[in-house]
Design a protein around this motif. Sequence first.
Motif, PDB file in Angstrom:
ATOM      1  N   ILE A  21       0.858  -1.182   0.000  1.00  0.00           N
ATOM      2  CA  ILE A  21       0.000   0.000   0.000  1.00  0.00           C
ATOM      3  C   ILE A  21       0.898   1.237   0.000  1.00  0.00           C
ATOM      4  CG2 ILE A  21      -0.240   0.079   2.532  1.00  0.00           C
ATOM      5  CD1 ILE A  21      -3.156   0.993   2.062  1.00  0.00           C
ATOM      6  N   SER A  22       0.501   2.231  -0.780  1.00  0.00           N
ATOM      7  CA  SER A  22       1.306   3.448  -0.854  1.00  0.00           C
ATOM      8  C   SER A  22       0.372   4.627  -1.108  1.00  0.00           C
ATOM      9  CB  SER A  22       2.356   3.340  -1.960  1.00  0.00           C
ATOM     10  OG  SER A  22       1.731   3.188  -3.234  1.00  0.00           O
ATOM     11  N   ARG A  23       0.931   5.821  -1.004  1.00  0.00           N
ATOM     12  CA  ARG A  23       0.107   7.007  -1.181  1.00  0.00           C
ATOM     13  C   ARG A  23       0.847   8.043  -2.006  1.00  0.00           C
ATOM     14  NH1 ARG A  23      -1.062   8.734   4.733  1.00  0.00           N
ATOM     15  NH2 ARG A  23      -1.796  10.691   3.825  1.00  0.00           N
ATOM     16  N   ASP A  24       0.091   8.817  -2.753  1.00  0.00           N
ATOM     17  CA  ASP A  24       0.624   9.949  -3.505  1.00  0.00           C
ATOM     18  C   ASP A  24      -0.195  11.158  -3.065  1.00  0.00           C
ATOM     19  OD1 ASP A  24       1.272  11.945  -5.340  1.00  0.00           O
ATOM     20  OD2 ASP A  24       1.571  10.519  -6.970  1.00  0.00           O
ATOM     21  N   ASN A  25       0.352  11.933  -2.160  1.00  0.00           N
ATOM     22  CA  ASN A  25      -0.401  13.060  -1.611  1.00  0.00           C
ATOM     23  C   ASN A  25      -0.748  14.095  -2.686  1.00  0.00           C
ATOM     24  OD1 ASN A  25      -0.241  11.842   0.868  1.00  0.00           O
ATOM     25  ND2 ASN A  25       1.286  13.247   1.707  1.00  0.00           N
ATOM     26  N   ALA A  26       0.126  14.247  -3.653  1.00  0.00           N
ATOM     27  CA  ALA A  26      -0.118  15.234  -4.702  1.00  0.00           C
ATOM     28  C   ALA A  26      -1.337  14.869  -5.556  1.00  0.00           C
ATOM     29  CB  ALA A  26       1.114  15.374  -5.585  1.00  0.00           C
ATOM     30  N   LYS A  27      -1.601  13.577  -5.666  1.00  0.00           N
ATOM     31  CA  LYS A  27      -2.732  13.104  -6.461  1.00  0.00           C
ATOM     32  C   LYS A  27      -3.919  12.695  -5.590  1.00  0.00           C
ATOM     33  CE  LYS A  27       0.071  11.474 -10.345  1.00  0.00           C
ATOM     34  NZ  LYS A  27       0.428  10.320 -11.217  1.00  0.00           N
ATOM     35  N   ASN A  28      -3.785  12.863  -4.295  1.00  0.00           N
ATOM     36  CA  ASN A  28      -4.859  12.455  -3.362  1.00  0.00           C
ATOM     37  C   ASN A  28      -5.275  11.009  -3.591  1.00  0.00           C
ATOM     38  OD1 ASN A  28      -4.930  15.007  -2.186  1.00  0.00           O
ATOM     39  ND2 ASN A  28      -6.458  15.745  -3.634  1.00  0.00           N
ATOM     40  N   THR A  29      -4.305  10.167  -3.811  1.00  0.00           N
ATOM     41  CA  THR A  29      -4.579   8.787  -4.204  1.00  0.00           C
ATOM     42  C   THR A  29      -3.762   7.813  -3.369  1.00  0.00           C
ATOM     43  OG1 THR A  29      -5.089   9.447  -6.471  1.00  0.00           O
ATOM     44  CG2 THR A  29      -4.558   7.136  -6.120  1.00  0.00           C
ATOM     45  N   VAL A  30      -4.420   6.732  -2.991  1.00  0.00           N
ATOM     46  CA  VAL A  30      -3.755   5.625  -2.319  1.00  0.00           C
ATOM     47  C   VAL A  30      -3.814   4.430  -3.257  1.00  0.00           C
ATOM     48  CG1 VAL A  30      -3.895   4.008  -0.383  1.00  0.00           C
ATOM     49  CG2 VAL A  30      -4.234   6.453   0.002  1.00  0.00           C
ATOM     50  N   TYR A  31      -2.703   3.711  -3.323  1.00  0.00           N
ATOM     51  CA  TYR A  31      -2.593   2.571  -4.224  1.00  0.00           C
ATOM     52  C   TYR A  31      -2.457   1.270  -3.453  1.00  0.00           C
ATOM     53  CZ  TYR A  31      -1.412   6.319  -7.477  1.00  0.00           C
ATOM     54  OH  TYR A  31      -1.434   7.465  -8.228  1.00  0.00           O
ATOM     55  N   LEU A  32      -2.868   0.199  -4.079  1.00  0.00           N
ATOM     56  CA  LEU A  32      -2.602  -1.134  -3.559  1.00  0.00           C
ATOM     57  C   LEU A  32      -2.019  -1.946  -4.708  1.00  0.00           C
ATOM     58  CD1 LEU A  32      -2.847  -3.013  -1.080  1.00  0.00           C
ATOM     59  CD2 LEU A  32      -4.971  -3.882  -2.100  1.00  0.00           C
ATOM     60  N   GLN A  33      -0.719  -2.148  -4.637  1.00  0.00           N
ATOM     61  CA  GLN A  33      -0.036  -2.984  -5.622  1.00  0.00           C
ATOM     62  C   GLN A  33      -0.137  -4.422  -5.169  1.00  0.00           C
ATOM     63  OE1 GLN A  33       1.555  -2.178  -8.620  1.00  0.00           O
ATOM     64  NE2 GLN A  33       1.676  -4.394  -8.865  1.00  0.00           N
ATOM     65  N   MET A  34      -0.723  -5.251  -6.002  1.00  0.00           N
ATOM     66  CA  MET A  34      -0.935  -6.652  -5.644  1.00  0.00           C
ATOM     67  C   MET A  34      -0.155  -7.537  -6.615  1.00  0.00           C
ATOM     68  SD  MET A  34      -5.000  -6.651  -4.685  1.00  0.00           S
ATOM     69  CE  MET A  34      -5.534  -6.440  -6.386  1.00  0.00           C
ATOM     70  N   ASN A  35       0.787  -8.287  -6.087  1.00  0.00           N
ATOM     71  CA  ASN A  35       1.602  -9.198  -6.880  1.00  0.00           C
ATOM     72  C   ASN A  35       1.342 -10.636  -6.451  1.00  0.00           C
ATOM     73  OD1 ASN A  35       2.836  -6.926  -8.087  1.00  0.00           O
ATOM     74  ND2 ASN A  35       4.372  -6.832  -6.458  1.00  0.00           N
ATOM     75  N   SER A  36       1.762 -11.561  -7.270  1.00  0.00           N
ATOM     76  CA  SER A  36       1.615 -12.992  -6.954  1.00  0.00           C
ATOM     77  C   SER A  36       0.188 -13.322  -6.532  1.00  0.00           C
ATOM     78  CB  SER A  36       2.607 -13.384  -5.852  1.00  0.00           C
ATOM     79  OG  SER A  36       3.934 -13.108  -6.230  1.00  0.00           O
ATOM     80  N   LEU A  37      -0.752 -12.857  -7.307  1.00  0.00           N
ATOM     81  CA  LEU A  37      -2.158 -13.038  -6.956  1.00  0.00           C
ATOM     82  C   LEU A  37      -2.553 -14.503  -6.997  1.00  0.00           C
ATOM     83  CD1 LEU A  37      -3.573  -9.908  -8.747  1.00  0.00           C
ATOM     84  CD2 LEU A  37      -3.911 -10.450  -6.332  1.00  0.00           C
TER      85      LEU A  37
END
Length: 113
Positions: A67-83
Amino acid sequence: VQLQASGGGLVQAGGSLRLSCEASESISDINYIAWYRQPPGKQRELVAGISSGRTDYADFVEGRFTISRDNAKNTVYLQMNSLKPEDTAVYYCNAIKFFLTSWGQGTLVTVSS
């Protein structure tokens, strides 16, 4: 806070997806943002969460998700690998600002075996 989740889809086992949760206001002002998921026929469960000082992960993540965040874009991401097929679920983002909780609409992730 209004939340817009996106990035779900169909992927084969072992593949990757990145989910995005865009907030309607500055995420710097939000205490905690998290991703939850609800597998078919099961209850909603916490996947990962992030605040200014820490990140949290459910045990089943086992290092596969970030999980990560980009404050400039007001967006939080969830990178999911090895699903895995058991990761199939509707994924929701959630925000806690003071005592108010907001939910975004879900985005469906389907992992085929």
